[in-house]
Design an enzyme around this catalytic site. Structure first.
Site, PDB file in Angstrom:
ATOM      1  N   ASP A   1       0.886  -1.057   0.026  1.00 20.92           N
ATOM      2  CA  ASP A   1       0.132  -0.152   0.054  1.00 20.92           C
ATOM      3  C   ASP A   1       0.881   1.329  -0.032  1.00 20.92           C
ATOM      4  OD1 ASP A   1      -2.343   1.792   0.446  1.00 20.92           O
ATOM      5  OD2 ASP A   1      -2.489   1.330   2.359  1.00 20.92           O
TER       6      ASP A   1
ATOM      7  N   PHE B   1     -10.394   0.060   0.473  1.00 21.09           N
ATOM      8  CA  PHE B   1      -9.947  -1.119   1.457  1.00 21.09           C
ATOM      9  C   PHE B   1     -10.433  -2.352   1.316  1.00 21.09           C
ATOM     10  CE2 PHE B   1      -9.864  -2.649   5.583  1.00 21.09           C
ATOM     11  CZ  PHE B   1      -8.506  -2.636   6.047  1.00 21.09           C
TER      12      PHE B   1
END
Ligand code: 5GP
Ligand code: MG
Ligand code: MG
Length: 178
Positions: free
Chosen positions: A102, A151
């Site tokens: 990420d 997410f």
């Protein structure tokens, strides 16, 4: 549990196919190298279990636990080593197995660490890549799927320790964590 999922991004079939492809590529690249595959707990556990069965060459496995998230759906940027390796990696070929890259903070920290431990060669295989949020200039050598800035949970990935047992990768509804 499934009611908390907004959309399935990668279904079981697609995961199985891509894991087999990654396994084939890693098998070809690591033949004769006797690597140690190191799973970054807990997120990579499901991926790692499937992946190693698609790599039919001599290898060893180990695990370490790193965290930067806490119970939040956002990275704190500070990486903590919560459980260390059990093996000596000096002079070895290392393949780190991650669930997702990420910000890149975890990977950056781990790559530095393995370098200082004297590993001969360190590469990274990540099931998912979320390039939009990158803060560090790192890239995995093997990537399963590039995904948008959402997410996600499932197939090992959690939110507050839940959803790891979903057999697919899904976008978590915002109302669950906001
Ligand atoms: P990074 O250090 O690259 O920001 O991210 C490290 C860790 O944050 C990942 O290994 C993963 O555990 C967690 N993470 C990042 N993005 C997501 C996401 O979309 N879903 C989940 N469940 N975890 C994530
Ligand atoms: Mg991880
Ligand atoms: Mg997590």
């Amino acid at each position: 549990m499934i009611a908390d999922i907004q959309e399935i991004l990668v279904d079981e079939k697609a995961l199985e196919k891509r894991v087999a492809e990654l396994g084939e590529k890693i098998t070809a690249d690591y033949r004769g190298k006797y690597p140690i595959l190191i799973g970054i707990l807990k997120g990579s556990s499901v991926f790692m279990a499937d992946l190693i069965r698609k790599i039919p060459i001599p290898l060893e496995i180990d695990f370490l636990k790193a965290s930067s998230y806490g119970a939040e759906a956002r990275s704190s940027g500070v990486v903590q080593l919560e459980a260390d390796l059990s093996m000596d990696v000096k002079g070895r070929s290392i393949l780190l197995i991650e669930d997702i890259v990420d910000t890149g903070n975890t990977l950056k920290y781990l790559l530095n660490r393995f370098e200082s431990l004297g590993a001969a060669d360190v590469k990274v295989c990540s099931l998912l890549d979320k390039p939009e949020r990158r803060e560090q200039r790192v890239i995995a050598d093997y990537i399963g799927f590039e995904i948008p800035n959402e997410f996600v949970v499932g197939y090992g990935l959690d939110y507050a320790q839940k959803y790891r047992n979903l057999p697919f990768i899904g976008i978590l509804k915002r109302e669950v964590y906001e």
